[in-house]
Design an enzyme around this catalytic site. Structure first.
Site, PDB file in Angstrom:
ATOM      1  N   SER A  78      -9.527   2.017   2.641  1.00 16.79           N
ATOM      2  CA  SER A  78      -8.609   2.753   1.784  1.00 16.79           C
ATOM      3  C   SER A  78      -7.564   1.876   1.097  1.00 16.79           C
ATOM      4  O   SER A  78      -6.848   2.326   0.206  1.00 16.79           O
ATOM      5  CB  SER A  78      -7.874   3.819   2.619  1.00 16.79           C
TER       6      SER A  78
ATOM      7  N   LYS B 172       0.837  -1.205   0.000  1.00 12.92           N
ATOM      8  CA  LYS B 172       0.000   0.000   0.000  1.00 12.92           C
ATOM      9  C   LYS B 172       0.871   1.254   0.000  1.00 12.92           C
ATOM     10  O   LYS B 172       1.862   1.348   0.740  1.00 12.92           O
ATOM     11  CB  LYS B 172      -0.923  -0.019   1.225  1.00 12.92           C
TER      12      LYS B 172
ATOM     13  N   SER C 196     -10.392  -0.417   6.736  1.00 17.67           N
ATOM     14  CA  SER C 196      -9.720  -0.348   5.443  1.00 17.67           C
ATOM     15  C   SER C 196      -9.030  -1.620   4.980  1.00 17.67           C
ATOM     16  O   SER C 196      -8.413  -1.631   3.919  1.00 17.67           O
ATOM     17  CB  SER C 196      -8.694   0.797   5.459  1.00 17.67           C
TER      18      SER C 196
END
Length: 446
Positions: free
Chosen positions: A153, A84, A177
């Site tokens: 996210s 990420k 997330s």
């Protein structure tokens, strides 16, 4: 659904094949880059990277030089992982899904990446994130239905695993997330106990909640990766290979369902699927107990938001002062809101969190519950890319810092995945994975 976009790969099988020498890391990198070039223009799971193939081939050569005998190599030898884009990786810039200059956000490589590389993994690239792991979505599309959100996210990480670009990806969860995008994309998402994987080298959102997690195609993959990434893993308490009954040795787990205003937040498709899952588990001999654990759920929501907004504003004090005009409206609004929160209110919310943790643990113990179950999200992935969906089904467990995971649990009539959220006890991540394997086998056998 374009079925060519959904092709999750087993981390366990891929790791075993690479350590058997078939394919070699060089061939594996060629296939990986070809798949990314074919599929990623359609789903945008990865941050674009010029020269990705050359970088990965150089890393593969260096890996072979360090480990000339694959059979003696570390457990993730040659496995490609997605990271990420709020997690620092040496050699790759960190953008945080934002327009801020990458040099401003730079920092030492994250501990989680150190551990992956020590285990032999290759970093396939940075995966797309909502801006600063907040609510402003990235470009990623859901591989099951590209017109639907993949969640957030950690959108790119979930989509990359669902599309078979990588068998393992790293995400983070502040509220929902990891669990939510895993459910939307039909993969496993594991959020360990708060602090179990160090957050050093990760851009902060709300440090009192921020937790590094991971995505895999199945629970066996999570069980392979978790001991390599989590602090002080107790292998004796973890899951077995699924053939010996492992978690059943001490009896079938007792399952708790938190009824009331929290569960009422799930939409009709999620509730109907959840009721079917509970009925199936009960029919297979597992005890299901309905508990009034969250009568004050709305107050928990308020407390969590108080901490989250205050800490997000504090985390961005310097960057926002210098580059506020580059932030997206959703992120800027959250930061401005956080600036209005009284520090005393945040302190009171953190005290309330401690009391909630203690009360929840006591009620679970009194009820004899091993696992808590709930829908992973309020429903399937919403249509459109302007929102990442609601994180509310993860909120109480993230607020308490408990380990949780999402298991794929069927699809809607429209073919969109749903997830079953399984919540363990603080610090008992090993037991959560072991007991969740029981549920996975029941659901897979349905």
């Amino acid at each position: 659904m374009d079925k060519s976009l959904v092709r999750p790969r087993s981390l366990v099988r891929e790791a075993a094949s690479l350590r058997a020498g078939v394919p070699t890391p060089a061939v594996h990198v060629d296939r990986l880059c070809a798949r990314i070039e074919q599929v990623d223009p359609l789903i945008h799971a990865f941050v674009p990277e010029p020269g990705r193939a050359d970088r990965l081939q150089a890393e593969a050569r260096a890996l072979v030089a360090r480990h000339p005998d694959p059979a003696q190599a570390p457990p993730l030898y040659g496995v490609a992982v997605g990271i990420k884009d709020i997690v620092h990786v040496d050699g790759l810039p960190t953008h945080g899904g934002s327009l801020l200059p990458p040099g401003v956000l730079a920092g030492p490589q994250a501990t989680v990446v150190d551990r992956l590389r020590a285990a032999g993994a290759l970093v396939a690239g940075k995966t797309v994130t909502a801006e600063f792991a907040g609510s402003a979505p990235g470009r990623t599309r859901n591989p099951h239905r590209p017109e639907h959100t993949p969640g957030g996210s950690s959108s790119g990480s979930a989509a990359a695993v669902a599309a078979g670009l990588v068998p393992l990806a790293i995400g983070t969860q502040t509220i929902g997330s990891v669990v939510r995008p895993a459910a939307y994309c039909g993969v496993v998402g594991f959020r360990p106990t708060f602090g179990r994987i160090p957050t050093a080298g990760v851009l902060p959102n709300a440090p009192s909640f921020d937790t590094v997690g991971l995505f895999t195609a199945d629970l066996a993959g999570a069980a392979l990766a978790a001991p390599l990434l989590c602090d002080d893993w107790d292998h004796a308490a973890g899951p077995d290979d699924g053939t010996s009954g492992g978690a059943w040795a001490d009896g079938a787990p007792v399952l708790g369902v938190p009824v009331g205003p929290y569960l009422d937040r799930a939409g009709p498709e999620a509730r109907q699927a959840f009721d079917r899952q509970l009925a199936l588990l009960a029919a297979r001999g597992l005890t299901v107990r309905r508990l009034d654990l969250l009568p004050d759920f709305e107050e928990l929501e308020r407390q969590a938001q108080t901490v989250n907004r205050f800490e997000m504003a504090a985390s961005h004090t310097d960057w926002f002062a210098r580059f506020g005009d580059l932030y997206r409206p959703e992120t800027a609004a959250s930061i401005r809101h956080g600036r209005t929160v009284d520090p005393a209110d945040r302190a009171a919310a953190l005290r309330a969190r401690t009391a909630f943790r203690e009360r929840l643990a006591e009620r679970r113990q009194r009820a004899g519950v091993d696992l808590l179950l709930a829908p992973s999200a309020t429903g399937p992935a919403p249509l459109g890319l302007d929102s990442t969906g609601s994180a509310v089904m993860s909120l109480p467990w993230s607020f308490a810092g408990l380990p949780a995971l999402s298991l794929p649990a069927g699809v809607t009539a429209a073919g969109l995945p749903l997830g079953l959220q399984v919540v363990g006890e603080a610090g008992a991540d090993e037991r959560l994975l072991a007991l969740a394997a029981v549920l996975e086998r029941v659901l897979d056998g349905a």
